[in-house]
Write an enzyme that holds these catalytic residues in place. Structure first.
Site, mmCIF file in Angstrom:
data_model
loop_
_atom_site.group_PDB
_atom_site.id
_atom_site.type_symbol
_atom_site.label_atom_id
_atom_site.label_comp_id
_atom_site.label_asym_id
_atom_site.label_seq_id
_atom_site.Cartn_x
_atom_site.Cartn_y
_atom_site.Cartn_z
ATOM 1 N N TYR A 127 70.273 78.188 61.750
ATOM 2 C CA TYR A 127 69.731 77.764 60.687
ATOM 3 C C TYR A 127 70.006 77.566 59.041
ATOM 4 C CZ TYR A 127 67.814 75.511 64.964
ATOM 5 O OH TYR A 127 67.713 75.163 66.464
ATOM 6 N N ASN A 140 67.498 64.062 59.892
ATOM 7 C CA ASN A 140 66.493 65.054 60.645
ATOM 8 C C ASN A 140 66.553 64.870 61.263
ATOM 9 O OD1 ASN A 140 67.369 67.547 62.117
ATOM 10 N ND2 ASN A 140 68.136 69.100 60.723
ATOM 11 N N HIS A 180 66.596 64.485 70.623
ATOM 12 C CA HIS A 180 67.279 64.381 72.043
ATOM 13 C C HIS A 180 65.818 63.494 73.347
ATOM 14 C CE1 HIS A 180 69.595 67.630 70.498
ATOM 15 N NE2 HIS A 180 68.456 67.783 69.520
ATOM 16 N N ASP A 211 63.583 53.031 67.861
ATOM 17 C CA ASP A 211 63.392 51.776 67.124
ATOM 18 C C ASP A 211 63.097 51.540 65.813
ATOM 19 O OD1 ASP A 211 64.603 51.487 69.923
ATOM 20 O OD2 ASP A 211 62.546 51.597 71.163
ATOM 21 N N HIS A 264 72.483 67.320 60.679
ATOM 22 C CA HIS A 264 71.974 68.644 62.185
ATOM 23 C C HIS A 264 72.486 70.133 60.888
ATOM 24 C CE1 HIS A 264 70.519 66.056 64.796
ATOM 25 N NE2 HIS A 264 71.500 65.461 64.900
ATOM 26 N N LEU A 265 71.995 71.344 60.909
ATOM 27 C CA LEU A 265 71.715 72.085 60.064
ATOM 28 C C LEU A 265 73.158 72.743 60.908
ATOM 29 C CD1 LEU A 265 68.656 73.396 58.984
ATOM 30 C CD2 LEU A 265 70.522 72.316 57.699
ATOM 31 N N SER A 266 73.260 72.739 62.238
ATOM 32 C CA SER A 266 74.128 73.455 63.301
ATOM 33 C C SER A 266 74.203 72.807 63.763
ATOM 34 C CB SER A 266 73.139 74.527 64.181
ATOM 35 O OG SER A 266 72.449 72.987 64.901
ATOM 36 N N ARG A 318 71.394 69.750 73.336
ATOM 37 C CA ARG A 318 71.305 69.228 72.142
ATOM 38 C C ARG A 318 72.650 68.409 71.852
ATOM 39 N NH1 ARG A 318 68.068 72.129 69.467
ATOM 40 N NH2 ARG A 318 67.208 74.332 70.617
#
Length: 151
Positions: free
Chosen positions: A22, A74, A80, A87, A100-102, A111
């Site tokens: 991260y 994020n 997931h 909603d 997302h960082l990765s 993921r």
């Protein structure tokens, strides 16, 4: 334009949590750069982080009443699992970018599924802290960002 940046669970640990995955930037570092970038691009950026799904949902709901015109989110591990947060974003109909960082597609198989990607204006992943900046630029660069479509 007012933009809300939403940081999900465990992102308050950035800079200390698995820096090889991260990065070393803290959440405060990321937020400060987003505020400065937003100002340079003519947007007011406000940030919110919680480890609690309900608090994230409440914040998204409040954004609709505050005149927020876009969201950079994020969802962290909720990406997931959280139909409820998805909603909430659909309920307020505020265009959003998922970040997302990765690179989630190069990690564990679980993921690779997101409850948000198909209703997001766009998705940015794999660029570390810069993913947020790219997401903000993308959101602000949309001539008329489309609101999420309810299924």
């Amino acid at each position: 334009m007012k933009v809300l940046v939403v940081h999900g669970p465990n992102l308050d640990r950035l800079g200390r949590r698995e820096p090889e995955v991260y990065g070393r930037d803290t959440l405060a570092d990321i937020d400060a750069r987003l505020v400065a970038l937003g100002a340079a691009l003519g947007a007011e950026v406000i940030s919110f982080q919680s480890n609690w799904e309900g608090a994230l949902i409440d914040r998204v709901h409040a954004a609709a009443d505050e005149g927020v015109r876009g969201v950079v989110i994020n969802p962290g591990g909720l990406t997931h699992t959280s139909v409820a947060l998805r909603d909430a974003l659909l309920a307020v109909a505020i265009p959003f970018v998922e970040v997302h960082l990765s690179n989630v597609h190069a990690r564990e198989p679980f993921r690779r599924h997101s409850y948000f990607s198909d209703v997001a204006v766009g998705v940015v992943c794999g660029f570390g802290a810069q993913s947020y900046e790219l997401g903000l630029r993308g959101l602000l660069g949309c001539a008329a960002p489309r609101a999420p479509v309810a299924e």
